[in-house]
Scaffold this motif. Structure first.
Motif, mmCIF file in Angstrom:
data_model
loop_
_atom_site.group_PDB
_atom_site.id
_atom_site.type_symbol
_atom_site.label_atom_id
_atom_site.label_comp_id
_atom_site.label_asym_id
_atom_site.label_seq_id
_atom_site.Cartn_x
_atom_site.Cartn_y
_atom_site.Cartn_z
ATOM 1 N N UNK B 129 0.854 -1.182 0.000
ATOM 2 C CA UNK B 129 0.000 0.000 0.000
ATOM 3 C C UNK B 129 0.900 1.245 0.000
ATOM 4 N N UNK B 130 0.303 2.358 -0.404
ATOM 5 C CA UNK B 130 1.041 3.614 -0.364
ATOM 6 C C UNK B 130 1.142 4.092 1.085
ATOM 7 N N UNK B 131 2.231 4.765 1.395
ATOM 8 C CA UNK B 131 2.348 5.414 2.698
ATOM 9 C C UNK B 131 3.348 6.560 2.520
ATOM 10 N N UNK B 132 3.840 7.087 3.604
ATOM 11 C CA UNK B 132 4.874 8.127 3.482
ATOM 12 C C UNK B 132 5.850 7.989 4.639
ATOM 13 N N UNK B 133 7.061 8.403 4.390
ATOM 14 C CA UNK B 133 8.088 8.445 5.434
ATOM 15 C C UNK B 133 8.625 9.863 5.489
ATOM 16 N N UNK B 134 8.446 10.490 6.630
ATOM 17 C CA UNK B 134 8.877 11.878 6.809
ATOM 18 C C UNK B 134 8.334 12.772 5.691
ATOM 19 N N UNK B 135 7.098 12.503 5.311
ATOM 20 C CA UNK B 135 6.436 13.340 4.318
ATOM 21 C C UNK B 135 6.755 12.975 2.881
ATOM 22 N N UNK B 136 7.610 11.978 2.682
ATOM 23 C CA UNK B 136 7.952 11.560 1.319
ATOM 24 C C UNK B 136 7.152 10.300 0.975
ATOM 25 N N UNK B 137 6.493 10.315 -0.180
ATOM 26 C CA UNK B 137 5.663 9.182 -0.576
ATOM 27 C C UNK B 137 6.502 7.908 -0.645
ATOM 28 N N UNK B 138 5.950 6.848 -0.107
ATOM 29 C CA UNK B 138 6.704 5.601 -0.008
ATOM 30 C C UNK B 138 5.804 4.411 -0.295
ATOM 31 N N UNK B 139 6.451 3.262 -0.484
ATOM 32 C CA UNK B 139 5.715 2.005 -0.645
ATOM 33 C C UNK B 139 5.884 1.191 0.625
ATOM 34 N N UNK B 140 4.786 0.641 1.101
ATOM 35 C CA UNK B 140 4.849 -0.266 2.244
ATOM 36 C C UNK B 140 4.557 -1.670 1.731
ATOM 37 N N UNK B 141 5.543 -2.535 1.799
ATOM 38 C CA UNK B 141 5.354 -3.922 1.388
ATOM 39 C C UNK B 141 5.167 -4.780 2.639
ATOM 40 N N UNK B 142 4.184 -5.638 2.602
ATOM 41 C CA UNK B 142 3.953 -6.500 3.763
ATOM 42 C C UNK B 142 4.526 -7.884 3.478
ATOM 43 N N UNK B 143 5.288 -8.374 4.432
ATOM 44 C CA UNK B 143 5.965 -9.655 4.274
ATOM 45 C C UNK B 143 5.576 -10.597 5.403
ATOM 46 N N UNK B 144 5.650 -11.881 5.126
ATOM 47 C CA UNK B 144 5.488 -12.861 6.201
ATOM 48 C C UNK B 144 6.789 -13.644 6.318
ATOM 49 N N UNK B 145 7.307 -13.705 7.533
ATOM 50 C CA UNK B 145 8.521 -14.480 7.761
ATOM 51 C C UNK B 145 8.169 -15.966 7.688
ATOM 52 N N UNK B 146 8.826 -16.689 6.804
ATOM 53 C CA UNK B 146 8.465 -18.092 6.596
ATOM 54 C C UNK B 146 8.799 -18.986 7.787
ATOM 55 N N UNK B 147 9.723 -18.553 8.620
ATOM 56 C CA UNK B 147 10.076 -19.390 9.774
ATOM 57 C C UNK B 147 9.140 -19.141 10.945
ATOM 58 N N UNK B 148 8.900 -17.875 11.236
ATOM 59 C CA UNK B 148 8.105 -17.549 12.423
ATOM 60 C C UNK B 148 6.638 -17.309 12.105
ATOM 61 N N UNK B 149 6.345 -17.032 10.844
ATOM 62 C CA UNK B 149 4.965 -16.726 10.455
ATOM 63 C C UNK B 149 4.557 -15.306 10.812
ATOM 64 N N UNK B 150 5.478 -14.533 11.348
ATOM 65 C CA UNK B 150 5.137 -13.173 11.774
ATOM 66 C C UNK B 150 5.145 -12.193 10.596
#
Lengths: 162, 203
Positions: B129-150
């Motif tokens: 999804x779109x987001x921002x970091x310190x006011x700069x447009x950014x991409x937020x990618x969501x990941x799942x850790x394959x070992x922990x499932x987190x």
């Protein structure tokens, strides 16, 4: 601070705009954050946050290119059109969700203010900051597209005024 | 099938939608952090209390802002992405393919990429999804850790030296800096012209 009842009402407004419960919650949460961060000291906080919700939703739609918010084209409207044009429509009781889905967000917002808030066309025009004629034009289009889209077994018109 | 007046049908349909208790609690919690608003429906006789609260809030805000400006850039980034990650807002695009996400993020001035610090076999991409970091447009990618499932969030934005100064650059042999915020670890680094921030549960 908005109490629970007010939050539920605001959520339903967001739902009317988005037609999706998760997106409605997202919109409400973001708008609430924006309201909290603002330095507004309005004595009409509910109206103010509704404005924030509306503006944020329009911005999001434009950014995501979900829907075009364009100026209404002028068209020849019947002179006697009013909310009765919608009032005369009866639908299958389980069709409301599909009807809302079929309408565009601007139309759904009008339907929300009319049905849920009980606003008149003049009040809707004031709320949405648009001419009353534009509201009437949208009502005319809505009625027309609903009657044309859904078959007679699921939607019908009790009284023909147009 | 029985029929209803459209107005009644719409009212019934919209009224059937409501916030869950968890959502209400979250929104009430969100409001409780703000003390500079006059509560809705509060009677006039208590407004002086609200006025005092506003003055106090302004003082606290001033102190907070002074403290905030003392935070380093990496701390501000860490705090921002940790707060954003915790919300776990709905994904705008769901896919395990980075190519699909690259096609989605058309409003960015860069294309999201893989980092050499993240082994593809260790994580599953869920979406973004779109987001921002310190006011700069950014991409937020969501990941799942394959070992922990987190679930983890990987933020990427265009690295602009005038905005993001003094951050570790992999190409210069530097290692990511780790910030602790909101019960999370946030690794921050610059790689291939992009700023990365990766959230991890604190071990």
């Amino acid at each position: 601070m908005y109490d629970k009842d007010t939050l539920q009402k605001l959520f339903r407004y967001c739902y009317a705009l988005t037609c999706n419960e998760q997106n409605a919650y997202d919109l409400l949460q973001d708008s609430l954050e924006r309201y909290i961060k603002s330095d507004n000291t309005t004595n009409q906080p509910t109206a103010y946050i509704k404005r924030i919700i509306h503006n944020k939703f329009v911005d999001d739609c434009r950014r995501q290119k979900i829907v075009q918010f364009e100026a209404m084209e002028e068209e020849n409207l019947p002179t006697d059109i009013d909310m009765q044009a919608l009032e005369s429509i009866v639908i299958n009781e389980d069709l409301a969700g599909k009807v809302l889905q079929y309408l565009d967000p601007g139309e759904r917002e009008i339907v929300y203010f009319w049905a849920v808030e009980g606003f008149s066309t003049s009040q809707i025009a004031e709320q949405l900051d648009m001419p009353r004629g534009s509201v009437l034009s949208k009502i005319y289009r809505m009625r027309k597209k609903l009657v044309e889209h859904f078959d007679e077994s699921s939607i019908s018109v009790l009284e023909v005024r147009l | 099938m029985s029929k209803k007046n459209i107005k009644k049908a719409v009212i019934d349909h919209i009224s059937s939608k409501s916030l869950s208790n968890a959502q209400i609690n979250q929104l009430m919690g969100l409001q409780s952090i703000s003390t500079d608003k006059v509560p809705v429906g509060r009677s006039v006789q208590y407004r002086w209390v609200a006025s005092v609260a506003v003055v106090v809030a302004i003082m606290l805000t001033t102190i907070y802002l002074n403290l905030s400006t003392d935070l380093s850039l990496d701390e501000r980034i860490g705090n921002e992405v940790a707060k954003n990650h915790i919300k776990l807002k709905p994904l705008e695009v769901e896919s395990s393919s980075l190519d699909v996400l690259r096609h989605y993020f058309t409003e960015l001035d860069f294309a999201p990429i893989e980092s050499s610090l993240i082994k593809p076999l260790d994580k599953t991409l869920l979406g973004g999804r779109y987001c921002s970091i310190q006011g700069v447009t950014a991409a937020q990618l969501r990941l799942k850790d394959n070992k922990t499932g987190k679930i983890q969030s990987l933020y990427q934005t265009l690295y602009t030296p005038d905005v993001f100064t003094n951050l570790p650059r992999l190409e210069e042999g530097q290692k990511p800096i780790t910030i602790y915020s909101g019960g999370l670890e946030v690794d921050i680094w610059v790689e291939k012209g992009l700023l990365f921030a990766l959230t991890r549960d604190t071990q």
